[in-house]
Design a protein around this motif. Structure first.
Motif, PDB file in Angstrom:
ATOM      1  N   ASP A   1     -12.108 -68.656  70.516  1.00  0.00           N
ATOM      2  CA  ASP A   1     -11.314 -67.631  71.185  1.00  0.00           C
ATOM      3  C   ASP A   1     -12.193 -66.725  72.036  1.00  0.00           C
ATOM      4  OD1 ASP A   1      -8.965 -68.578  70.131  1.00  0.00           O
ATOM      5  OD2 ASP A   1      -8.650 -66.917  68.729  1.00  0.00           O
ATOM      6  N   ARG A   2     -13.363 -66.394  71.531  1.00  0.00           N
ATOM      7  CA  ARG A   2     -14.255 -65.491  72.264  1.00  0.00           C
ATOM      8  C   ARG A   2     -14.802 -66.133  73.530  1.00  0.00           C
ATOM      9  NH1 ARG A   2     -17.859 -62.403  67.570  1.00  0.00           N
ATOM     10  NH2 ARG A   2     -16.090 -61.835  66.216  1.00  0.00           N
ATOM     11  N   LEU A   3     -15.094 -67.422  73.470  1.00  0.00           N
ATOM     12  CA  LEU A   3     -15.680 -68.119  74.618  1.00  0.00           C
ATOM     13  C   LEU A   3     -14.628 -68.744  75.521  1.00  0.00           C
ATOM     14  CD1 LEU A   3     -18.741 -69.930  72.964  1.00  0.00           C
ATOM     15  CD2 LEU A   3     -18.743 -67.818  74.308  1.00  0.00           C
ATOM     16  N   GLY A   4     -13.377 -68.806  75.058  1.00  0.00           N
ATOM     17  CA  GLY A   4     -12.339 -69.458  75.840  1.00  0.00           C
ATOM     18  C   GLY A   4     -12.487 -70.967  75.842  1.00  0.00           C
ATOM     19  N   LEU A   5     -12.430 -71.550  74.659  1.00  0.00           N
ATOM     20  CA  LEU A   5     -12.579 -73.010  74.503  1.00  0.00           C
ATOM     21  C   LEU A   5     -11.250 -73.572  73.992  1.00  0.00           C
ATOM     22  CD1 LEU A   5     -16.064 -73.111  72.697  1.00  0.00           C
ATOM     23  CD2 LEU A   5     -15.563 -72.856  75.140  1.00  0.00           C
ATOM     24  N   PRO A   6     -10.305 -73.848  74.874  1.00  0.00           N
ATOM     25  CA  PRO A   6      -8.959 -74.234  74.438  1.00  0.00           C
ATOM     26  C   PRO A   6      -8.872 -75.597  73.784  1.00  0.00           C
ATOM     27  CG  PRO A   6      -9.158 -74.461  76.820  1.00  0.00           C
ATOM     28  CD  PRO A   6     -10.407 -73.781  76.349  1.00  0.00           C
ATOM     29  N   ASP A   7      -9.845 -76.470  74.058  1.00  0.00           N
ATOM     30  CA  ASP A   7      -9.766 -77.843  73.566  1.00  0.00           C
ATOM     31  C   ASP A   7     -10.704 -78.128  72.405  1.00  0.00           C
ATOM     32  OD1 ASP A   7      -7.779 -78.772  75.358  1.00  0.00           O
ATOM     33  OD2 ASP A   7      -9.279 -78.931  76.951  1.00  0.00           O
ATOM     34  N   THR A   8     -11.299 -77.094  71.833  1.00  0.00           N
ATOM     35  CA  THR A   8     -12.235 -77.273  70.722  1.00  0.00           C
ATOM     36  C   THR A   8     -11.562 -76.855  69.427  1.00  0.00           C
ATOM     37  OG1 THR A   8     -14.110 -76.837  72.177  1.00  0.00           O
ATOM     38  CG2 THR A   8     -14.502 -76.679  69.806  1.00  0.00           C
ATOM     39  N   ALA A   9     -11.382 -77.826  68.520  1.00  0.00           N
ATOM     40  CA  ALA A   9     -10.677 -77.532  67.275  1.00  0.00           C
ATOM     41  C   ALA A   9     -10.854 -78.684  66.299  1.00  0.00           C
ATOM     42  CB  ALA A   9      -9.186 -77.300  67.535  1.00  0.00           C
TER      43      ALA A   9
ATOM     44  N   SER B   1     -10.435 -69.976  56.133  1.00  0.00           N
ATOM     45  CA  SER B   1     -10.872 -71.367  56.226  1.00  0.00           C
ATOM     46  C   SER B   1     -11.786 -71.544  57.435  1.00  0.00           C
ATOM     47  CB  SER B   1      -9.671 -72.302  56.336  1.00  0.00           C
ATOM     48  OG  SER B   1      -8.914 -72.009  57.496  1.00  0.00           O
ATOM     49  N   LEU B   2     -12.599 -72.578  57.407  1.00  0.00           N
ATOM     50  CA  LEU B   2     -13.613 -72.763  58.443  1.00  0.00           C
ATOM     51  C   LEU B   2     -12.987 -72.964  59.822  1.00  0.00           C
ATOM     52  CD1 LEU B   2     -16.634 -72.909  58.975  1.00  0.00           C
ATOM     53  CD2 LEU B   2     -16.545 -75.362  58.460  1.00  0.00           C
ATOM     54  N   ASP B   3     -11.860 -73.647  59.896  1.00  0.00           N
ATOM     55  CA  ASP B   3     -11.225 -73.828  61.195  1.00  0.00           C
ATOM     56  C   ASP B   3     -10.789 -72.492  61.792  1.00  0.00           C
ATOM     57  OD1 ASP B   3      -9.349 -73.676  59.142  1.00  0.00           O
ATOM     58  OD2 ASP B   3      -7.888 -74.935  60.168  1.00  0.00           O
ATOM     59  N   VAL B   4     -10.309 -71.597  60.942  1.00  0.00           N
ATOM     60  CA  VAL B   4      -9.925 -70.256  61.412  1.00  0.00           C
ATOM     61  C   VAL B   4     -11.162 -69.471  61.845  1.00  0.00           C
ATOM     62  CG1 VAL B   4      -8.937 -68.044  60.701  1.00  0.00           C
ATOM     63  CG2 VAL B   4      -7.816 -70.188  60.048  1.00  0.00           C
ATOM     64  N   LEU B   5     -12.235 -69.544  61.081  1.00  0.00           N
ATOM     65  CA  LEU B   5     -13.463 -68.830  61.434  1.00  0.00           C
ATOM     66  C   LEU B   5     -14.040 -69.330  62.754  1.00  0.00           C
ATOM     67  CD1 LEU B   5     -15.129 -68.727  57.897  1.00  0.00           C
ATOM     68  CD2 LEU B   5     -14.106 -66.795  59.131  1.00  0.00           C
ATOM     69  N   VAL B   6     -14.032 -70.642  62.954  1.00  0.00           N
ATOM     70  CA  VAL B   6     -14.521 -71.190  64.228  1.00  0.00           C
ATOM     71  C   VAL B   6     -13.662 -70.681  65.378  1.00  0.00           C
ATOM     72  CG1 VAL B   6     -14.731 -73.315  65.575  1.00  0.00           C
ATOM     73  CG2 VAL B   6     -15.645 -73.221  63.253  1.00  0.00           C
ATOM     74  N   ARG B   7     -12.364 -70.660  65.170  1.00  0.00           N
ATOM     75  CA  ARG B   7     -11.476 -70.179  66.236  1.00  0.00           C
ATOM     76  C   ARG B   7     -11.691 -68.698  66.525  1.00  0.00           C
ATOM     77  NH1 ARG B   7      -6.823 -70.926  63.971  1.00  0.00           N
ATOM     78  NH2 ARG B   7      -6.294 -68.743  63.561  1.00  0.00           N
ATOM     79  N   GLU B   8     -11.714 -67.885  65.472  1.00  0.00           N
ATOM     80  CA  GLU B   8     -11.811 -66.438  65.672  1.00  0.00           C
ATOM     81  C   GLU B   8     -13.176 -65.997  66.174  1.00  0.00           C
ATOM     82  OE1 GLU B   8      -8.541 -64.972  62.312  1.00  0.00           O
ATOM     83  OE2 GLU B   8     -10.693 -64.751  61.921  1.00  0.00           O
ATOM     84  N   ARG B   9     -14.234 -66.665  65.720  1.00  0.00           N
ATOM     85  CA  ARG B   9     -15.583 -66.187  66.006  1.00  0.00           C
ATOM     86  C   ARG B   9     -16.261 -66.926  67.158  1.00  0.00           C
ATOM     87  NH1 ARG B   9     -18.013 -62.807  62.234  1.00  0.00           N
ATOM     88  NH2 ARG B   9     -16.508 -62.105  60.663  1.00  0.00           N
ATOM     89  N   ILE B  10     -15.695 -68.079  67.570  1.00  0.00           N
ATOM     90  CA  ILE B  10     -16.337 -68.829  68.653  1.00  0.00           C
ATOM     91  C   ILE B  10     -15.346 -69.202  69.752  1.00  0.00           C
ATOM     92  CG2 ILE B  10     -17.688 -70.855  69.280  1.00  0.00           C
ATOM     93  CD1 ILE B  10     -18.730 -70.965  66.415  1.00  0.00           C
TER      94      ILE B  10
END
Length: 357
Positions: free
Chosen positions: A184-192, A173-182
């Motif tokens: 988590d990699r950049l360290g954005l804890p409040d972006t979801a 799902s797109l929310d998982v892809l955003v988390r895994e590919r952006i």
């Protein structure tokens, strides 16, 4: 007696816009990746309803307040797709029909690049919500083109479709892809997408939407769920809207765009994203998902790139001047159509230009 702190020019700009333009505003200006000015003004939730009756408890907005990004979500969707392209999961110039044959098999000329440059001919939007939930995606993906292929028409439908392609190609799902590919990699804890109860107290209110009230709830302003009607009807996770974030997180994302991909995209793919694709009919230069020199967003930073969001948000990146500028507001609280957001964006961009030296 302590010495009073000096008000910065950025604080004065935001305070001048609150509460007329928005009840909450946060801005950050960074030069060479270093924040040189940060300001916050207003209240995270000010109005109880469309009458502008004041809430008895009006928490102040803070630098780490969470805003509905609205169409800035499109930049994250674009980065996910480009990341998948680098992994060989899809091709930007392959027909959308390769992933959506039932909906695009009869229009093989439309490619993913058309969706990302808003040149697919698809219309700006299509409302859903009256249909059964299980049929809403089919309605959106079946939307017919209303303009010529190759000419610019800004289209939420196109970016929703692009997000669905990402899900099929990425196998998640797109929310998982955003988390895994952006994030988590950049360290954005409040972006979801769909912020959880742990951060709800930091989320800024948007528009009065009495139709959203649940059983036993009175009419009120949206807080903690996506403002965009189509994204809401589709479950809150879409390619065109739905992400929430803070100024600090969005600054970090903008720095990735400014500084060369930062492990999320290769420099070559980032260059492809941010180059002028020569799209006819646009009031600015169009990259992949990103706008270049859009006067409504960048103000005097004529060659900067970025995107805005309907809720009153914007991200501006100027690689030549080494600038990244974030402005988050709730210009739609309690009602849309509040004047002054373009002037506010211009004023913040002008202050960034001054700080760049």
């Amino acid at each position: 007696m302590g010495v009073p702190m000096r008000t910065t020019a950025l604080e004065e700009i935001l305070r001048g816009a609150v509460p007329g333009v928005a009840s909450a505003a946060v801005a950050v200006i960074a030069v060479d990746g270093r924040p040189v000015m940060t300001a916050a003004a207003g209240e995270a939730a000010r109005f109880a309803d469309a009458s502008e009756a004041l809430l008895p408890d009006r928490p102040p907005v803070m630098p780490d307040s969470v805003f509905d990004l609205a169409s800035i979500t499109k930049l994250f969707t674009t980065v996910v797709l480009l990341s998948l392209a680098e992994d060989g999961r899809l091709g930007l110039d392959e027909p959308v029909a390769a992933w959506l044959p039932a909906h695009y098999g009869h229009r093989p000329e439309i490619t993913l690049r058309h969706l990302l440059t808003h040149t697919s001919g698809l219309p700006p939007g299509r409302r859903v919500g009256e249909e059964p939930a299980q049929s809403r995606w089919d309605v959106i993906l079946s939307t017919p083109a209303q303009g010529p292929l190759g000419t610019h028409t800004y289209s939420d439908v196109g970016m929703i479709t692009a997000g669905r392609v990402a899900e099929i190609a990425g196998g998640a799902s797109l929310d998982v892809l955003v988390r895994e590919r952006i994030t988590d990699r950049l360290g954005l804890p409040d972006t979801a997408y769909r912020p959880g109860p742990a951060v709800l107290h930091r989320v800024v209110a948007t528009e009065h939407k009495p139709e959203r009230a649940g059983p036993g709830a009175g009419p009120g302003c949206v807080r903690g769920e996506v403002h965009d009607e189509t994204a809401y009807a589709l479950g809150g996770v879409t390619g065109h809207a739905g992400l929430f974030s803070t100024a600090g997180d969005l600054l970090r994302f903008g720095e990735m765009l400014r500084a060369g991909g930062d492990g999320v995209l290769s420099p070559a793919m980032l260059s492809e994203m941010t180059r002028d694709h020569g799209v006819p009919g646009a009031a600015f230069r169009q990259g992949l998902g990103v706008r270049i020199g859009d006067p409504a967003i960048v103000g005097p930073l004529a060659d900067a790139l970025g995107h805005s969001g309907f809720t009153g948000t914007s991200l501006v990146v100027d690689p030549a001047r080494r600038l990244t500028v974030v402005l988050l507001t709730n210009n739609v609280h309690p009602l849309r159509g509040r004047p002054g957001i373009r002037d506010l964006r211009t004023a913040v961009a002008a202050e960034a230009l001054r700080l760049s030296g």
